[in-house]
Design a protein around this motif. Structure first.
Motif, PDB file in Angstrom:
ATOM      1  N   LYS A   9      32.425  42.687  38.237  1.00  0.00           N
ATOM      2  CA  LYS A   9      33.311  42.511  37.099  1.00  0.00           C
ATOM      3  C   LYS A   9      34.576  41.793  37.535  1.00  0.00           C
ATOM      4  N   GLU A  10      35.258  41.222  36.573  1.00  0.00           N
ATOM      5  CA  GLU A  10      36.472  40.465  36.848  1.00  0.00           C
ATOM      6  C   GLU A  10      37.507  41.378  37.515  1.00  0.00           C
ATOM      7  N   PRO A  13      43.973  43.512  37.978  1.00  0.00           N
ATOM      8  CA  PRO A  13      44.730  44.692  38.403  1.00  0.00           C
ATOM      9  C   PRO A  13      44.772  45.752  37.306  1.00  0.00           C
ATOM     10  N   GLY A  14      44.507  46.972  37.686  1.00  0.00           N
ATOM     11  CA  GLY A  14      44.483  48.070  36.730  1.00  0.00           C
ATOM     12  C   GLY A  14      43.130  48.287  36.091  1.00  0.00           C
ATOM     13  N   LYS A  15      42.172  47.370  36.354  1.00  0.00           N
ATOM     14  CA  LYS A  15      40.828  47.473  35.785  1.00  0.00           C
ATOM     15  C   LYS A  15      39.757  47.675  36.858  1.00  0.00           C
ATOM     16  N   LEU A  54      24.431  36.345  38.780  1.00  0.00           N
ATOM     17  CA  LEU A  54      25.661  37.130  38.759  1.00  0.00           C
ATOM     18  C   LEU A  54      25.695  37.851  37.423  1.00  0.00           C
ATOM     19  N   LEU A  55      25.497  39.158  37.462  1.00  0.00           N
ATOM     20  CA  LEU A  55      25.545  39.974  36.254  1.00  0.00           C
ATOM     21  C   LEU A  55      26.995  40.370  36.054  1.00  0.00           C
ATOM     22  N   PHE A  56      27.683  39.680  35.162  1.00  0.00           N
ATOM     23  CA  PHE A  56      29.141  39.676  35.162  1.00  0.00           C
ATOM     24  C   PHE A  56      29.748  40.320  33.929  1.00  0.00           C
ATOM     25  N   ASP A  57      30.848  41.044  34.169  1.00  0.00           N
ATOM     26  CA  ASP A  57      31.671  41.619  33.108  1.00  0.00           C
ATOM     27  C   ASP A  57      33.058  41.008  33.237  1.00  0.00           C
ATOM     28  N   GLY A  58      33.393  40.117  32.329  1.00  0.00           N
ATOM     29  CA  GLY A  58      34.697  39.479  32.391  1.00  0.00           C
ATOM     30  C   GLY A  58      34.643  38.051  31.903  1.00  0.00           C
ATOM     31  N   VAL A  59      35.752  37.348  32.138  1.00  0.00           N
ATOM     32  CA  VAL A  59      35.889  35.973  31.674  1.00  0.00           C
ATOM     33  C   VAL A  59      35.952  34.996  32.848  1.00  0.00           C
ATOM     34  N   ASP A  69      23.201  31.868  38.490  1.00  0.00           N
ATOM     35  CA  ASP A  69      23.170  31.939  37.032  1.00  0.00           C
ATOM     36  C   ASP A  69      24.080  33.091  36.603  1.00  0.00           C
ATOM     37  N   VAL A  70      25.028  32.817  35.733  1.00  0.00           N
ATOM     38  CA  VAL A  70      25.920  33.861  35.239  1.00  0.00           C
ATOM     39  C   VAL A  70      25.324  34.461  33.969  1.00  0.00           C
TER      40      VAL A  70
END
Length: 210
Positions: A9-10, A13-15, A54-59, A69-70
């Motif tokens: 995940k992205e 900070p704080g996440k 890339l199994l991604f959470d974020g921008v 592959d995202v």
């Protein structure tokens, strides 16, 4: 050939890695999370994966993902997000996390050979979870419903695989970085990494301000 999935995940900070604060600042914790991803990407760069996801959470995606592959994570709890990608892919697949910066290509090499008779690979983490999960024939139903982020998550997930009649090959146990003590341990295991260099720097800063 094996599909390699990295779930991440992205690093805001704080996440991310909030349990590193204190003693680290939220910004330092996010830096370690980002370096953990980059060290993991470097470690797996030369593995003979037929596809990299890339199994991604974020921008904002991390650097160094050329050729990956995202795929954005679906909504829901972690078991649902993992199950969804295992329902999508085909053929031998291994999924790893972003929280084990000491991982090496050697740790994952067995999953790129798939010995006869092996149906799944399982990499336990020191906190009771798991850092790697592979299936010769991916099935999301073998993940969906497993309670995540608990001390018994790994045991329950492994039992799911075994109860389905799969022959599971175990991978090396790794340290999942949740706390600063975990970060120190992972850095000690892989002193050559950028993660380890940052831990040493942050450790010195913590001692100065103690």
């Amino acid at each position: 050939m094996t599909t390699l999935i990295l779930i991440a995940k992205e690093t805001i900070p704080g996440k991310v890695k909030t349990r590193l604060h204190p003693p680290l600042s939220l910004e330092q914790a996010a830096t370690l999370a980002a370096l953990s991803i980059s060290d993991t990407l470097a470690a797996v760069a030369h593995l003979p994966a037929s596809r990299r996801v890339l199994l991604f959470d974020g921008v904002v995606t991390p650097e160094g993902i050329d050729g990956w592959d995202v795929v954005h994570q679906v909504s829901g709890d972690l078991d649902e997000r993992l199950a969804a990608i295992f329902d999508e892919v085909e053929g031998p697949t291994i999924l790893i996390g972003m929280d084990t910066p000491q991982v090496s290509a050697l740790d994952l090499a067995p999953a790129f050979a798939w010995p006869d008779g092996v149906d799944a690979f399982f990499g336990p983490a020191n906190d009771g979870g798991f850092w790697a999960l592979g299936m010769l024939e991916p099935r999301g139903d073998l993940i969906r419903g497993v309670p995540m982020s608990r001390h018994d998550t790994g045991r329950i997930q492994l039992e799911r695989l075994l109860d389905a009649g799969l022959n599971v090959s175990m991978l090396t146990e790794l340290t999942d970085v949740d706390t600063f003590d975990d970060a120190l341990e992972a850095a000690d295991l892989a002193p050559h990494t950028a993660f380890a260099a940052a831990v040493a720097l942050f450790c010195d800063a913590v001692l100065v301000h103690a």
